[in-house]
Scaffold this motif. Structure first.
Motif, mmCIF file in Angstrom:
data_model
loop_
_atom_site.group_PDB
_atom_site.id
_atom_site.type_symbol
_atom_site.label_atom_id
_atom_site.label_comp_id
_atom_site.label_asym_id
_atom_site.label_seq_id
_atom_site.Cartn_x
_atom_site.Cartn_y
_atom_site.Cartn_z
ATOM 1 N N PHE A 29 0.841 -1.200 0.000
ATOM 2 C CA PHE A 29 0.000 0.000 0.000
ATOM 3 C C PHE A 29 0.872 1.245 0.000
ATOM 4 N N ASN A 30 0.402 2.295 -0.662
ATOM 5 C CA ASN A 30 1.246 3.480 -0.852
ATOM 6 C C ASN A 30 1.617 4.212 0.436
ATOM 7 N N ARG A 31 0.682 4.337 1.379
ATOM 8 C CA ARG A 31 0.888 5.265 2.490
ATOM 9 C C ARG A 31 1.490 4.625 3.726
ATOM 10 N N ILE A 32 1.829 3.344 3.651
ATOM 11 C CA ILE A 32 2.304 2.669 4.856
ATOM 12 C C ILE A 32 3.111 1.440 4.450
ATOM 13 N N TYR A 33 4.169 1.183 5.209
ATOM 14 C CA TYR A 33 4.925 -0.056 4.985
ATOM 15 C C TYR A 33 4.236 -1.176 5.743
ATOM 16 N N LEU A 34 3.877 -2.221 5.034
ATOM 17 C CA LEU A 34 3.203 -3.366 5.661
ATOM 18 C C LEU A 34 4.141 -4.568 5.570
ATOM 19 N N PRO A 35 4.753 -4.956 6.698
ATOM 20 C CA PRO A 35 5.710 -6.062 6.640
ATOM 21 C C PRO A 35 5.136 -7.336 6.009
ATOM 22 N N PHE A 36 3.831 -7.569 6.180
ATOM 23 C CA PHE A 36 3.230 -8.766 5.581
ATOM 24 C C PHE A 36 2.234 -8.394 4.478
ATOM 25 N N GLY A 37 2.478 -7.260 3.824
ATOM 26 C CA GLY A 37 1.572 -6.809 2.767
ATOM 27 C C GLY A 37 1.576 -7.716 1.546
ATOM 28 N N ASP A 38 2.769 -8.127 1.146
ATOM 29 C CA ASP A 38 2.843 -8.965 -0.062
ATOM 30 C C ASP A 38 2.258 -10.334 0.206
ATOM 31 N N PHE A 39 1.399 -10.773 -0.685
ATOM 32 C CA PHE A 39 0.784 -12.086 -0.490
ATOM 33 C C PHE A 39 1.759 -13.197 -0.852
ATOM 34 N N ASN A 40 1.868 -14.135 0.077
ATOM 35 C CA ASN A 40 2.633 -15.352 -0.163
ATOM 36 C C ASN A 40 1.838 -16.450 0.542
ATOM 37 N N PRO A 41 1.363 -17.449 -0.193
ATOM 38 C CA PRO A 41 0.433 -18.412 0.415
ATOM 39 C C PRO A 41 0.957 -19.029 1.714
ATOM 40 N N GLU A 42 2.238 -19.418 1.730
ATOM 41 C CA GLU A 42 2.767 -20.089 2.932
ATOM 42 C C GLU A 42 2.865 -19.117 4.106
ATOM 43 N N ILE A 43 3.432 -17.944 3.827
ATOM 44 C CA ILE A 43 3.630 -16.978 4.918
ATOM 45 C C ILE A 43 2.283 -16.484 5.438
ATOM 46 N N THR A 44 1.378 -16.160 4.537
ATOM 47 C CA THR A 44 0.054 -15.693 4.959
ATOM 48 C C THR A 44 -0.619 -16.757 5.813
ATOM 49 N N LYS A 45 -0.565 -17.993 5.346
ATOM 50 C CA LYS A 45 -1.192 -19.086 6.091
ATOM 51 C C LYS A 45 -0.592 -19.208 7.489
ATOM 52 N N SER A 46 0.727 -19.130 7.579
ATOM 53 C CA SER A 46 1.344 -19.318 8.899
ATOM 54 C C SER A 46 1.010 -18.139 9.825
ATOM 55 N N ARG A 47 0.955 -16.930 9.297
ATOM 56 C CA ARG A 47 0.536 -15.787 10.145
ATOM 57 C C ARG A 47 -0.881 -16.002 10.667
ATOM 58 N N LEU A 48 -1.767 -16.493 9.825
ATOM 59 C CA LEU A 48 -3.159 -16.678 10.249
ATOM 60 C C LEU A 48 -3.249 -17.797 11.286
ATOM 61 N N GLU A 49 -2.496 -18.851 11.065
ATOM 62 C CA GLU A 49 -2.584 -19.985 11.991
ATOM 63 C C GLU A 49 -2.014 -19.669 13.368
ATOM 64 N N ARG A 50 -1.030 -18.799 13.417
ATOM 65 C CA ARG A 50 -0.465 -18.399 14.727
ATOM 66 C C ARG A 50 -1.546 -17.922 15.680
ATOM 67 N N ALA A 51 -2.535 -17.190 15.139
ATOM 68 C CA ALA A 51 -3.567 -16.606 16.009
ATOM 69 C C ALA A 51 -4.895 -17.354 15.905
ATOM 70 N N GLY A 52 -4.864 -18.526 15.288
ATOM 71 C CA GLY A 52 -6.094 -19.314 15.173
ATOM 72 C C GLY A 52 -7.145 -18.657 14.298
ATOM 73 N N ILE A 53 -6.698 -17.961 13.259
ATOM 74 C CA ILE A 53 -7.665 -17.343 12.329
ATOM 75 C C ILE A 53 -8.161 -18.428 11.374
ATOM 76 N N LYS A 54 -9.412 -18.780 11.507
ATOM 77 C CA LYS A 54 -9.961 -19.853 10.676
ATOM 78 C C LYS A 54 -10.180 -19.354 9.250
ATOM 79 N N MET A 55 -10.680 -18.159 9.134
ATOM 80 C CA MET A 55 -10.893 -17.614 7.793
ATOM 81 C C MET A 55 -10.743 -16.096 7.809
ATOM 82 N N LEU A 56 -10.167 -15.587 6.722
ATOM 83 C CA LEU A 56 -9.943 -14.146 6.597
ATOM 84 C C LEU A 56 -10.660 -13.680 5.332
ATOM 85 N N ILE A 57 -11.521 -12.682 5.498
ATOM 86 C CA ILE A 57 -12.271 -12.165 4.350
ATOM 87 C C ILE A 57 -11.720 -10.783 4.027
ATOM 88 N N PHE A 58 -11.199 -10.620 2.836
ATOM 89 C CA PHE A 58 -10.452 -9.402 2.525
ATOM 90 C C PHE A 58 -10.911 -8.754 1.223
#
Ligand SMILES: [Zn+2]
Lengths: 267, 253
Positions: A29-58
């Motif tokens: 995103f232009n106005r902010i650095y997002l350390p996990f902004g770029d989508f990567n299936p493995e990394i995104t999945k592991s971030r979600l699983e750390r906090a028990g996120i069953k589903m993310l709607i974006f």
């Protein structure tokens, strides 16, 4: 004391209390650095699983801010991680011809979309603007979820605007993203007046007090959890919600039960 | 494995004049909250230092924190020229009153925080390793004036609190890179997805100081984030308490 707190503290996630994040984004995103902004299936999945996120709607930032990219950004991402992700079809009222086309094609992407996302403060047209109407009518008919960015005092997506669309489209399930931030009395009135209107907690729990006020007046049955991920951290928001002093039952409603009901038949 | 002890660097007592949900008016109230949250110690300031009178606020704070060893104080400073706060025996008074750091609200209290106003004084606190706590909330300072401050006083121990809702790595990372005594308080860094992890990876865990932002923010938010951050246990311990202990040990009052 909420008994889920000890479990989240111990393990970071709680099996019997999965979490649905109903308000998220994707992409840099232009106005902010997002350390996990770029989508990567493995990394995104592991971030979600750390906090028990069953589903993310974006809804991808790229969809919302580039009519040239449009909903392609959402479709491509969901299809790479379908067990964890669903998207909102993003609408930009400055390009009504794209909205018409996206509504027309909606059925083709039922594996991707659960509804629509409006970002009216940024697109500078009110949520009741006629350019959105093909999508509103469709959501009303099909019982889709419509996530609005809402903010107290906004002429585009403040409480008065939410009232107009809630009255007109009772079949749509309207999530007030950020719960008309700061205008808590009006948020509460909207929840009382319309069973199809829900408070969503992103930015609400940045400060103490707002969630407590909404809970006192309306209970937990019309509240859903959301974080603007990858902007905000799931554990931070889970801790904040629990720290508001809610009961286990209310936490279950907010973290998953209400979302499960909303998503019934859509996923 | 060593347990994580929480030493909170960002707490105030006192009730704001416009009201605030859950604010506590004295040390007893704060005790209760800290016990509930499992926080063992805290650096505390009083909201009256900002909203009312820094002079009287500092005095009330000293009285409140004298009630327990678990509290340390943070006094608000004003330009030395008016001698409202900074007098000849200022450092002695700090020591006598358990004041371990200072905060400053230049825009709100209406002065310019630069070398013209604070030249000698900021040299002295740099040499004495007395931490200056700044906030990006409360219309305190701009990023420009923060950059100027660090350029003028590169040895200053500075802890930036309440860094903002939106991630500010583009603003803070250059400061972390150039100034070794520049630190971030964690209550809003914890809010940023991956903010703590990315900062630790780039600069090490020594540069982050745990804070809750109570009573404005929920303590369990930054606690849960830190406990489950994707960093080592030693990193978590550093952030939760060790870094602040190390900074305070270096202080010469
Ligand atoms: Zn959003």
């Amino acid at each position: 004391m909420n008994s889920l707190w000890g479990k989240f503290l111990e393990n970071g996630r709680v099996k019997e209390c999965p979490v649905y994040d109903m308000h998220a984004h994707m992409g840099s995103f232009n106005r902010i650095y997002l350390p996990f902004g770029d989508f990567n299936p493995e990394i995104t999945k592991s971030r979600l699983e750390r906090a028990g996120i069953k589903m993310l709607i974006f809804c991808s930032h790229w969809t919302l801010f580039s009519p040239d990219i449009g909903n392609r950004a959402n479709i491509e991402v969901v299809r790479q991680l379908p067990d964890k992700l669903r998207a909102y079809c993003g609408l930009n009222p400055n390009y009504p011809e794209i909205i018409e086309k996206d509504v027309e094609d909606f059925e083709k992407y039922r594996d991707v979309f659960v509804g629509f996302k409006l970002l009216s403060d940024y697109h500078q047209k009110p949520v009741s603007h006629e350019n959105y109407s093909p999508a509103w009518k469709y959501a009303d008919k099909k019982g889709l979820i419509v996530l609005l960015h809402t903010w107290g005092g906004s002429q585009f997506d403040g409480p008065e605007q939410v009232r107009i669309v809630a009255e007109k489209y009772p079949g749509a399930k309207i999530l007030m993203g950020h719960s008309c931030h700061g205008a808590w009395d009006e948020t509460i009135q909207l929840m009382k007046d319309f069973p199809n209107v829900y408070a969503e907690l992103c930015a609400v729990v940045d400060d103490r007090g707002g969630l407590e006020q909404i809970m006192d007046a309306c209970g937990s049955k019309q509240i859903v959890f959301g974080t603007d991920w990858p902007w905000f951290n799931h554990h931070y928001y889970i801790g904040a919600v629990i720290d508001s002093g809610i009961s286990d039952q209310d936490a279950h409603n907010i973290f998953h039960r209400n979302a499960e009901k909303l998503l019934e038949g859509l996923i | 494995m060593e347990k994580i002890e929480f030493f909170d660097a960002n707490v105030f007592i006192g009730r704001p004049h416009n009201g605030m949900f859950g604010a506590v008016n004295n040390s007893e109230g704060l005790f209760e909250e800290m016990d509930k949250q499992g926080i063992s110690r805290a650096i505390v300031w009083h909201i009256f230092q900002y909203e009312g009178s820094p002079v009287e606020g500092n005095r009330i704070l000293a009285e409140e924190i004298s009630k327990s060893d678990r509290f340390y104080g943070c006094w608000t400073i004003l330009p030395p020229q008016t001698q409202e706060i900074i007098t000849e025996d200022f450092f002695k008074q700090m020591k006598e009153n358990k004041i371990v750091c200072l905060n400053v609200f230049p825009d709100w209290h209406r002065f310019v925080m630069d070398a013209v106003t604070f030249g000698d004084f900021f040299q002295q606190i740099s040499e004495r390793n007395i931490p200056l706590f700044l906030t990006m909330g409360r219309s305190c300072i701009s990023w420009d004036s923060l950059y100027r401050l660090m350029r003028d006083f590169p040895r200053l121990t500075c802890v930036l609190c309440d860094i903002g809702i939106w991630g500010v790595d583009r603003y803070t990372w250059p400061l972390l890179e150039k100034f070794e005594n520049f630190y971030l308080e964690s209550s809003q860094l914890s809010l940023e997805e991956g903010g703590v992890e990315a900062t630790v990876k780039r600069f090490g865990s020594e540069r982050i100081i745990f804070g809750t932002g109570f009573p404005v923010r929920y303590p369990k938010a930054s606690i849960l984030q830190l406990v489950h951050a994707d960093i080592s246990q030693q990193d978590k311990i550093n952030i939760a308490s060790k870094n602040l202990e190390r900074i305070l040990k270096k202080e010469k009052l």
